[in-house]
Design an enzyme around this catalytic site. Structure first.
Site, PDB file in Angstrom:
ATOM      1  N   SER A 141     -47.743 -58.899   1.670  1.00 41.35           N
ATOM      2  CA  SER A 141     -46.505 -59.249   0.951  1.00 41.35           C
ATOM      3  C   SER A 141     -46.806 -59.864  -0.400  1.00 41.35           C
ATOM      4  O   SER A 141     -47.831 -60.537  -0.575  1.00 41.35           O
ATOM      5  CB  SER A 141     -45.716 -60.266   1.778  1.00 41.35           C
ATOM      6  OG  SER A 141     -44.589 -60.711   1.058  1.00 41.35           O
ATOM      7  N   TYR A 154     -45.438 -68.254   6.102  1.00 45.15           N
ATOM      8  CA  TYR A 154     -45.354 -66.784   6.029  1.00 45.15           C
ATOM      9  C   TYR A 154     -46.409 -66.259   5.045  1.00 45.15           C
ATOM     10  O   TYR A 154     -47.184 -65.348   5.374  1.00 45.15           O
ATOM     11  CB  TYR A 154     -43.947 -66.365   5.609  1.00 45.15           C
ATOM     12  CG  TYR A 154     -43.793 -64.874   5.405  1.00 45.15           C
ATOM     13  CD1 TYR A 154     -43.841 -63.992   6.483  1.00 45.15           C
ATOM     14  CD2 TYR A 154     -43.609 -64.340   4.127  1.00 45.15           C
ATOM     15  CE1 TYR A 154     -43.713 -62.626   6.297  1.00 45.15           C
ATOM     16  CE2 TYR A 154     -43.482 -62.976   3.935  1.00 45.15           C
ATOM     17  CZ  TYR A 154     -43.533 -62.123   5.016  1.00 45.15           C
ATOM     18  OH  TYR A 154     -43.408 -60.763   4.821  1.00 45.15           O
TER      19      TYR A 154
HETATM   20  P1  NDP Z   1     -37.946 -54.994   9.817  1.00 47.60           P
HETATM   21  O1  NDP Z   1     -37.416 -56.229  10.438  1.00 47.60           O
HETATM   22  O2  NDP Z   1     -37.014 -53.865   9.561  1.00 47.60           O
HETATM   23  O3  NDP Z   1     -39.185 -54.432  10.635  1.00 47.60           O
HETATM   24  C1  NDP Z   1     -40.086 -55.273  11.319  1.00 47.60           C
HETATM   25  C2  NDP Z   1     -40.764 -54.442  12.384  1.00 47.60           C
HETATM   26  O4  NDP Z   1     -41.715 -55.266  13.050  1.00 47.60           O
HETATM   27  C3  NDP Z   1     -39.783 -53.923  13.417  1.00 47.60           C
HETATM   28  O5  NDP Z   1     -40.058 -52.564  13.678  1.00 47.60           O
HETATM   29  C4  NDP Z   1     -40.077 -54.776  14.647  1.00 47.60           C
HETATM   30  O6  NDP Z   1     -39.909 -53.987  15.828  1.00 47.60           O
HETATM   31  C5  NDP Z   1     -41.568 -55.059  14.439  1.00 47.60           C
HETATM   32  N1  NDP Z   1     -42.003 -56.231  15.192  1.00 47.60           N
HETATM   33  C6  NDP Z   1     -41.648 -57.519  15.054  1.00 47.60           C
HETATM   34  N2  NDP Z   1     -42.246 -58.273  15.983  1.00 47.60           N
HETATM   35  C7  NDP Z   1     -43.013 -57.431  16.729  1.00 47.60           C
HETATM   36  C8  NDP Z   1     -43.869 -57.595  17.847  1.00 47.60           C
HETATM   37  N3  NDP Z   1     -44.080 -58.790  18.421  1.00 47.60           N
HETATM   38  N4  NDP Z   1     -44.482 -56.490  18.356  1.00 47.60           N
HETATM   39  C9  NDP Z   1     -44.277 -55.276  17.808  1.00 47.60           C
HETATM   40  N5  NDP Z   1     -43.477 -55.055  16.755  1.00 47.60           N
HETATM   41  C10 NDP Z   1     -42.855 -56.130  16.233  1.00 47.60           C
HETATM   42  O7  NDP Z   1     -38.623 -55.480   8.433  1.00 47.60           O
HETATM   43  P2  NDP Z   1     -39.546 -54.740   7.363  1.00 47.60           P
HETATM   44  O8  NDP Z   1     -39.592 -53.292   7.590  1.00 47.60           O
HETATM   45  O9  NDP Z   1     -39.123 -55.257   6.059  1.00 47.60           O
HETATM   46  O10 NDP Z   1     -40.968 -55.400   7.705  1.00 47.60           O
HETATM   47  C11 NDP Z   1     -42.147 -54.654   7.882  1.00 47.60           C
HETATM   48  C12 NDP Z   1     -43.334 -55.417   7.302  1.00 47.60           C
HETATM   49  O11 NDP Z   1     -43.132 -55.551   5.893  1.00 47.60           O
HETATM   50  C13 NDP Z   1     -43.508 -56.837   7.842  1.00 47.60           C
HETATM   51  O12 NDP Z   1     -44.869 -57.076   8.097  1.00 47.60           O
HETATM   52  C14 NDP Z   1     -43.046 -57.726   6.687  1.00 47.60           C
HETATM   53  O13 NDP Z   1     -43.702 -58.967   6.696  1.00 47.60           O
HETATM   54  C15 NDP Z   1     -43.433 -56.871   5.510  1.00 47.60           C
HETATM   55  N6  NDP Z   1     -42.720 -57.173   4.266  1.00 47.60           N
HETATM   56  C16 NDP Z   1     -41.365 -56.977   4.158  1.00 47.60           C
HETATM   57  C17 NDP Z   1     -40.721 -57.266   2.970  1.00 47.60           C
HETATM   58  C18 NDP Z   1     -39.249 -57.075   2.772  1.00 47.60           C
HETATM   59  O14 NDP Z   1     -38.718 -57.506   1.718  1.00 47.60           O
HETATM   60  N7  NDP Z   1     -38.525 -56.430   3.665  1.00 47.60           N
HETATM   61  C19 NDP Z   1     -41.473 -57.779   1.811  1.00 47.60           C
HETATM   62  C20 NDP Z   1     -42.885 -57.918   2.036  1.00 47.60           C
HETATM   63  C21 NDP Z   1     -43.471 -57.633   3.222  1.00 47.60           C
HETATM   64  P3  NDP Z   1     -39.301 -54.499  17.227  1.00 47.60           P
HETATM   65  O15 NDP Z   1     -38.363 -55.632  16.930  1.00 47.60           O
HETATM   66  O16 NDP Z   1     -38.617 -53.273  17.766  1.00 47.60           O
HETATM   67  O17 NDP Z   1     -40.506 -54.879  18.030  1.00 47.60           O
END
Ligand code: NDP
Length: 246
Positions: A141, A154
């Site tokens: 990030s 974070y």
């Molecule tokens: P979402 O919330 O849409 O996606 C997060 C994903 O992580 C979901 O598919 C969720 O699936 C999965 N997840 C969370 N906890 C678990 C777990 N314990 N086991 C398996 N899967 C898990 O957010 P984003 O797509 O934005 O996030 C994706 C990545 O991008 C993250 O690492 C985030 O830190 C990073 N990011 C996002 C930014 C943004 O502005 N959106 C900016 C910078 C980085 P489920 O709940 O079905 O398990």
């Protein structure tokens, strides 16, 4: 080998960046193996990808459980013959000032964002080394590049991953492993819905996200760019953020 015909496992594929990446890579001819906890969403995505002529499979994965990452990797190897790329994308955020002492939130971020990636490395690395090739892509990030109040832990988890991956890269100069760290800025996903405990902070970040956030397909294209390089070319770090992000 470029993206076409690569076997790519993605954690956190049930929404946002992971889902967009799965769709994009599958449309470019990769077989995608999708991991997350919300299996209904994964199954729907598999259906859509296969209906469009792509190849996909889903596995219930909680990245905090090392066995689940082994199941994800096994599904790729048993179903498609190998694992070329692991995209460690699953992540969570609890944004609050340190004075809130949100110990539960801190643990959740360390467990998912740091240990979750380590669990993926533990499952995939032996397979990559046995095959003689592999690519680890991690989604970190811009929070780790510009440290702002309320995101200390974070940002710390994301920079821990950045450091671990660089250490792994330094140990992997025999040409077997490629590593890529992707740093997105504000991306319009569900991330913030689950991110914030404090409703006031949630609204602030949601507003910024709505004003500035870019589409997750932008990150998907960046991941595809890194994967699409020839074997002797490693894209180490990529930052993808809104043009107007400070
Ligand atoms: P979402 O919330 O849409 O996606 C997060 C994903 O992580 C979901 O598919 C969720 O699936 C999965 N997840 C969370 N906890 C678990 C777990 N314990 N086991 C398996 N899967 C898990 O957010 P984003 O797509 O934005 O996030 C994706 C990545 O991008 C993250 O690492 C985030 O830190 C990073 N990011 C996002 C930014 C943004 O502005 N959106 C900016 C910078 C980085 P489920 O709940 O079905 O398990």
């Amino acid at each position: 080998m470029t993206i076409h015909d690569k076997i790519i496992a993605i954690t956190g594929a049930s929404s946002g960046i992971g889902e967009a990446t799965a769709r994009h890579l599958a449309s470019r001819g990769a077989a995608v193996v999708l991991g997350a906890r919300r299996t209904d969403r994964l199954e729907q995505l598999v259906e859509e990808i296969t209906a469009a002529g792509g190849r996909a499979a889903a596995v219930r994965v909680d990245v905090t459980d090392p066995d689940d990452l082994h199941s994800l990797v096994d599904r790729a190897v048993e179903g498609f013959g190998r694992l070329d790329v692991l995209v460690g994308n699953a992540g969570v955020s609890r944004i609050s000032p340190m004075t809130d002492v949100d110990v539960e939130g801190w643990s959740a971020m360390v467990d998912v964002n740091v240990k979750g990636v380590l669990n993926g490395i533990a499952a995939a690395l032996p397979v990559f080394r046995a095959q003689g090739s592999g690519h680890l892509v991690t989604v970190v990030s811009t929070s780790g590049l510009k440290i702002v109040p309320t995101q200390a832990v974070y940002a710390g988890t994301k920079n821990a991953v950045r450091t671990i991956v660089e250490g792994l890269r330094q140990e992997s100069t025999d040409g077997v492993l490629r590593t890529t760290s992707i740093s997105p800025g504000y991306v319009r996903t569900e991330f913030i819905d689950s991110a914030l405990d404090d409703p006031r902070l949630r609204e602030q970040v949601k507003q910024t996200m709505a004003e500035l956030g870019i589409d997750p397909t932008a990150v998907a294209r960046a991941i595809a760019f890194a994967i699409d390089q020839p074997d002797d070319v490693e894209i180490g770090d990529l930052t993808i953020r809104p043009t107007r992000q400070g």
